[in-house]
Design a protein around this motif. Sequence first.
Motif, PDB file in Angstrom:
ATOM      1  N   ALA A  85       2.681  -2.240  -4.149  1.00 30.07           N
ATOM      2  CA  ALA A  85       2.398  -1.362  -3.175  1.00 30.07           C
ATOM      3  C   ALA A  85       3.624  -0.507  -2.621  1.00 30.07           C
ATOM      4  CB  ALA A  85       1.973  -2.151  -2.053  1.00 30.07           C
ATOM      5  N   PRO A  86       3.508   0.514  -1.967  1.00 32.62           N
ATOM      6  CA  PRO A  86       4.405   1.297  -1.347  1.00 32.62           C
ATOM      7  C   PRO A  86       5.178   0.634  -0.185  1.00 32.62           C
ATOM      8  CG  PRO A  86       2.499   2.705  -1.542  1.00 32.62           C
ATOM      9  CD  PRO A  86       2.285   1.224  -1.939  1.00 32.62           C
ATOM     10  N   ILE A  87       6.696   0.748  -0.056  1.00 35.08           N
ATOM     11  CA  ILE A  87       7.389   0.126   0.938  1.00 35.08           C
ATOM     12  C   ILE A  87       7.171   1.037   2.244  1.00 35.08           C
ATOM     13  CG2 ILE A  87       9.604  -0.524   1.548  1.00 35.08           C
ATOM     14  CD1 ILE A  87      10.114  -0.817  -1.426  1.00 35.08           C
ATOM     15  N   GLU A  88       6.664   0.249   3.378  1.00 39.76           N
ATOM     16  CA  GLU A  88       6.786   0.891   4.663  1.00 39.76           C
ATOM     17  C   GLU A  88       7.919   0.793   5.594  1.00 39.76           C
ATOM     18  OE1 GLU A  88       4.348   2.904   5.207  1.00 39.76           O
ATOM     19  OE2 GLU A  88       3.041   2.342   3.416  1.00 39.76           O
ATOM     20  N   LEU A  89       8.780   1.541   5.534  1.00 40.91           N
ATOM     21  CA  LEU A  89      10.051   1.598   6.212  1.00 40.91           C
ATOM     22  C   LEU A  89       9.989   1.192   7.582  1.00 40.91           C
ATOM     23  CD1 LEU A  89      12.318   4.195   4.704  1.00 40.91           C
ATOM     24  CD2 LEU A  89      12.013   1.749   4.205  1.00 40.91           C
ATOM     25  N   ALA A  90       9.058   1.706   8.501  1.00 40.88           N
ATOM     26  CA  ALA A  90       8.866   1.278   9.818  1.00 40.88           C
ATOM     27  C   ALA A  90       8.513   0.201   9.943  1.00 40.88           C
ATOM     28  CB  ALA A  90       7.797   2.522  10.564  1.00 40.88           C
TER      29      ALA A  90
END
Length: 146
Positions: A9-14
């Motif tokens: 899954a994509p990494i959600e920085l916030a």
Amino acid sequence: MIRVSIDSAPIELAVELSALEERGAGGVASFTGVVRGGDGITALELEHYPGMTEDALCTLAEAAMDRWNLLGVTILHRIGRMEVGERIVFIGTAAAHRREALDACAYLIDRLKTDAPFWKREWRGQETSWVEPRASDAQAATRWES
């Protein structure tokens, strides 16, 4: 607090930075690795050995917690195929003071490059090739041995 995850899954920085900030730290440091293009590279594909890779990342996180006075460590690494520009890795550290957070973050990415069992394949259109370990990564990791 240690958080380690290996996922496609994509990494959600916030989300990840907020979780570290909530630890009450005076300093949060992070590193985000992005799939880079150039030399005709169109994508990167990562494989790992489930269980072994998680253990290696947890060992690195625990070593950082032991070495520096950290309030939190997050290591997220993606697997599977990622296109140029996608996030591949996130390292985050939280500490009372910036120096500990910065040093621990640098330590973790340097050691991850040599100590975590990932296999990388570069895509150039329909052609692929395995990525060999780099001497510069091994050299960067050795600075943390003392």
